[in-house]
Design a protein around this motif. Structure first.
Motif, short mmCIF file in Angstrom:
data_model
loop_
_atom_site.label_atom_id
_atom_site.label_comp_id
_atom_site.label_asym_id
_atom_site.label_seq_id
_atom_site.Cartn_x
_atom_site.Cartn_y
_atom_site.Cartn_z
N CYS A 451 47.90 47.64 43.49
CA CYS A 451 46.98 48.26 42.53
C CYS A 451 47.41 49.71 42.32
N CYS A 454 44.52 51.62 44.24
CA CYS A 454 44.27 51.37 45.67
C CYS A 454 45.54 51.08 46.47
N CYS A 492 42.39 43.92 40.61
CA CYS A 492 42.40 44.40 41.99
C CYS A 492 41.11 43.95 42.69
N LYS A 494 39.73 45.20 45.10
CA LYS A 494 38.95 46.35 45.59
C LYS A 494 38.22 47.05 44.45
N CYS A 495 38.99 47.49 43.44
CA CYS A 495 38.39 48.32 42.39
C CYS A 495 38.18 47.56 41.10
ZN ZN Z 1 42.37 48.81 43.05
#
Ligand code: ZN
Ligand code: ANZ
Length: 874
Positions: A451, A454, A492, A494-495
């Motif tokens: 990412c 991240c 991603c 995460k984000c």
């Molecule tokens: Zn990310």
């Protein structure tokens, strides 16, 4: 007595079906009996098994069948090492999908393996390309990442700019890509590595405990790990000569004792000092570009001509400020080892000597062999790396090498420059971390998402496995995963932003580093292993495979087992308690007058007055019989297991494989000897049928006493039982087969006497024939099943218990033989009655009286008249 020949073609598939239907080779994880895990290295599904596989799997099968009969819960599974380049090549060349190609091959090879009659537990079968397998591998990769055992590392790699792929060292030939022919570049790229070096010392130390491994394999592992104790030395640089005011050069040496023999310093082309110097010196830059073309393969670097370039930089000797040494960039110094810099002592290092002889830098010997006069001891073309006393070395003179090493280390450790010591002891390992990234489609995807915000993000557990897309195209060179229009584009985890999947896949050595653990519970859908089961079934009691895997595969598996321990999947460190490396199957080669090779199947061997002649059957022309070599497609000296099984049956192929040489040596495939094995099989069949007639009339109860003939036969039977049992345990299969043949002769001799045997002898014949069949059952299981029926035994012999040895029958009788040399009596010798001819022969030839009488003449023949005379003809 039957006049019918044993018909393998009818019998073998019939018994294979029965074993299969009753699933008698499936081992159960809740079986309370002691376990025995025997495993042969699983095959790559190339499409056909070759004769080497037949040998490998037969060896394991004999052991598996024997241990089963001994009452063990035997685990003997099979699977497929199914990822790898050939599937992609097939896709490129034949437009077949790698997956379809692989699974078709597996189906074909499985059929072939089944026709060999192997006692395998097929219920545990898997292929490493099954998502249900590599899912767990991806999970373990993430576990290892979390545990600090997997990392991203920048590495210099061989890059093929045309094929757009990283090449392994073996794929770089004369500086060019093996397929494209393009000049290979060195590129620095981020790679995933497993931190095997965290275990360098442990992997080395634990080798001592592997006492059921061949010494040569342990040695190969030791050398690969390559532990060296040495000294780091900070050489001061003459600042007036350095490109950017550099003040020192750090080197690693294992021979600090030779410091007074130093003639030059050398640094790797990738060393920062070399780079700095090259920035100011175009000629040096050109030289560096040139020597980097040969790639990074160790063997190439070792054999390439030594080349260097004087940078103009001067280093100062640590024991003499007035002594300046030239600093070269040299092609034999690797950046990846030590500090990427050395001092060269030509008198005692061959590479350094080759180097100085080329550049005229001279040499000064500083170690003098014991007994040599230091004044006359000179070195010209061969460096001296042996023991001796220090000379030409000021305060070290007269010391041993060890004393001098210690003295130099102490002095330099205690000398400070700046506030750091000039010398520092260091242990170095040759072993590098294991780079697992491959720019390939047909491999296990690395479960990572890159990412932009991240950075590196693990794929969440609930999204595993990351499966390979099947709609891939191989039209463009490079990694088909990378070219796929959609696969790599993800959000991603995460984000939620736009991100990309890792498109590198794992080295296929990862797949084979834990498959043996998966076999213990391949049904566990949630975890790679069920630790309680894995801990009970492992380690593998006997692992069998080719010596070509003695280094990497075994080392990686040993590491991976430790990594699985560290991440809670298993609770042990060493996966293979016993290791056995089998020899190859080799064959003569045949060449026509024009040099082209022809296959054994096309050739007829004629044995006549002038020895052996090979004739090409199609044309009748003579072909030259060439050397015996490893079977290979290029030399065409292969035999096809299917042909052999079709012609002779699996039992004959198995028997031949086991009989002709010890399993760790090469075996020469010979049609004549295979036919011999076939004749022996028929002989066994006839004998058992003859015995069966007598066995029917034998008393049911064991007679109270046995006459001489019956006793002799019983001794032969239990003697053979004893020897074959220990022989199998030690994997001395060829010796076992010799004992079986010998025992067969004893039984044949008794039966040959004809008439109706007395009840005690009839009982002994029945016992002997049952033991005989059980002895050869691990080697020729189909014939054994058939004989078991003939002898009126219940159930399958594959499920029968190993016969009990009656130890009191093993007391050896002896017999005394007259020893003659050329017909003249020279002495006597006492041997065990059961001693075989080769044993007797060896014992006789070792007699002093015989040696004396032969007076150095070669032995032409040894004639043994059983139980009476041995005549040595010289
Ligand atoms: Zn990310
Ligand atoms: C001086 C010397 C004198 C050396 C002598 C050997 C013999 P192992 O045993 O493999 O650890 N060396 C160190 N780093 C190197 C590198 N990056 N590339 C090539 N060679 C390197 O070998 C250690 C020896 O290999 C070191 O000891 C160094 O040469 C060389 F009579 O130092 B020696």
């Amino acid at each position: 007595m039957t006049s019918e020949r044993y018909n393998a073609r009818d019998s073998e598939p019939r018994w294979q079906r029965q074993w299969d239907q009753k699933a008698i080779f499936a081992s159960k994880n809740d079986d309370p009996r002691p376990k025995y895990y025997v495993l042969e290295m699983f095959p790559y599904p190339s499409g056909r098994i070759h004769i080497g596989h037949v040998r490998n799997y037969t060896l394991g099968d004999v052991l598996a069948r024997f241990m089963r009969a001994k009452g063990f819960n035997v685990l003997h599974p099979m699977g497929w090492d199914a990822f790898g380049l050939p599937a992609e090549n097939a896709a490129i060349e034949r437009k077949v999908a790698p997956k379809a190609w692989t699974y078709d091959n597996i189906a074909a090879m499985k059929k072939q393996l089944q026709s060999i009659g192997l006692s395998l537990d097929w219920s545990r079968e898997f292929a490493t390309c099954d998502p249900s397998y590599y899912k767990h591998q991806q999970k373990m990769f993430l576990d290892m990442l979390a545990a600090g055992l997997a990392e991203r590392e920048k590495r210099k790699l061989n890059w093929d700019p045309v094929d757009m792929t990283v090449l392994a060292n073996e794929q770089v030939i004369d500086g060019r890509g093996w397929r494209s022919g393009a000049v290979v570049e060195q590129r620095e790229m981020s790679q995933w590595v497993f931190k095997i070096t965290k275990y360098s010392q442990e992997l080395l130390d634990a080798l001592d405990g592997l006492d059921r491994w061949p010494d040569k394999v342990r040695l190969m592992q030791r050398n690969w790990i390559g532990r060296s104790e040495g000294l780091l030395i900070r050489f001061a640089l003459d600042q007036a000569t350095t490109p950017a005011g550099e003040t020192e050069l750090k080197i690693f040496t294992t021979r600090p004792d030779t410091l007074f023999g130093a003639k030059f310093m050398a640094i790797s082309a990738d060393h920062p000092l070399a780079q700095a110097a090259a920035a100011k010196n175009p000629k040096l830059a050109e030289f560096i570009a040139d020597i980097k073309k040969i790639g990074t393969a160790q063997e190439i670097i070792d054999t390439a001509e030594k080349q260097g370039f004087d940078t103009g930089i001067r280093a100062i000797h640590p024991f003499d400020p007035s002594w300046k040494l030239p600093v070269y960039v040299a092609n034999f110094v690797l950046m990846e080892y030590g500090t990427g810099a050395i001092f060269g002592c030509p008198a005692h290092d061959q590479r350094d000597l080759d180097f100085v002889n080329k550049y005229g830098l001279g040499n000064t010997p500083v170690v003098c062999p014991e007994g040599q006069d230091p004044k006359s001891f000179v070195i010209t073309d061969t460096a001296y790396d042996g023991d001796g006393r220090m000379i030409n070395s000021r305060f070290l003179d007269g010391m041993t090498i060890e004393q001098a090493k210690e003295d130099v280390a102490k002095r330099l450790e205690n000398e400070l420059r700046g506030n750091a010591p000039v010398g520092e002891r260091q242990v170095n390992f040759r072993l590098r971390d294991w780079g697992i990234s491959r720019q390939r489609y047909w491999g296990c995807p690395i479960p990572i998402i890159h990412c932009p915000t991240c950075d590196v993000v693990p794929v969440p557990d609930d999204q595993l496995p990351v499966t390979l897309p099947e709609d891939v195209s191989f039209d463009k060179p490079g990694n088909a995963l990378d070219h796929h229009p959609t696969w790599k584009h993800v959000n991603c985890p995460k984000c939620g932003g736009k991100a990309q999947r890792e498109t590198d896949t794992m080295d296929t050595f990862v797949d084979s580093s834990w498959y043996f653990a998966r076999f213990t519970d391949p049904w566990n859908a949630n975890e790679p292993t069920t630790p309680a089961i894995a801990n009970r079934m492992l380690p593998i009691d006997q692992y069998i495979g080719g010596v070509e895997h003695a280094i990497l595969h075994l080392l990686y598996s040993r590491f991976f087992t430790r990594a699985m321990k560290a991440t809670g999947h298993i609770d042990m460190s060493e996966p293979f308690a016993g290791m056995f490396t089998q020899g190859m199957v080799v064959h003569e080669t045949y060449q026509k007058a024009d040099g082209t090779y022809v296959t054994p199947a096309e050739v007829k061997i004629e044995v006549g007055g002038n020895g052996r002649r090979a004739v090409l059957m199609a044309t009748g022309e003579d072909v030259a019989v060439g050397p015996i070599e490893k079977m290979s497609k290029s030399k065409k000296n292969t035999v096809d297991p299917d042909d052999i099984i079709e012609t002779y049956g699996a039992d004959v192929a198995r028997w031949f494989m086991l009989s002709d040489s010890p399993p760790d040596r090469d075996v020469i495939w010979s049609d004549e000897r295979v036919q011999g094995a076939s004749r022996f099989l028929q002989r066994l069949w006839r004998l058992v049928n003859e015995s069966a007639v007598i066995a029917k009339g034998a008393p049911a109860a064991r007679p109270a006493a046995f006459g001489a003939d019956a006793l002799a036969l019983r001794k032969a039977a239990h003697g053979a039982l004893d020897k074959v049992s220990t022989g199998i345990e030690r994997l001395h299969f060829n010796v076992c087969l010799a004992h079986i043949r010998e025992f067969t002769n004893s039984l044949a001799e008794v039966l040959g006497k004809g008439g109706t045997p007395a009840p005690d002898l009839a009982w002994a014949i029945k016992e002997a024939s049952i033991i005989l069949v059980q002895l050869f059952a691990p080697m020729m299981p189909h014939l054994a099943e058939e004989c078991w029926v003939v002898l009126g035994q219940q159930g399958l012999i594959s499920e029968a218990n190993w016969p009990q040895i009656e130890r009191d029958l093993l007391v050896e009788d002896t017999v005394t033989l007259v020893v003659q040399v050329n017909g003249k009596k020279r002495g006597e010798i006492t041997v065990a009655t059961a001693a075989q001819n080769p044993e007797i022969e060896a014992a006789v030839l070792a007699l002093d009286a015989v040696k004396l009488a032969l007076d150095g003449k070669a032995v032409r023949k040894v004639i043994i008249v059983p139980k009476r005379i041995v005549n040595v003809v010289g």
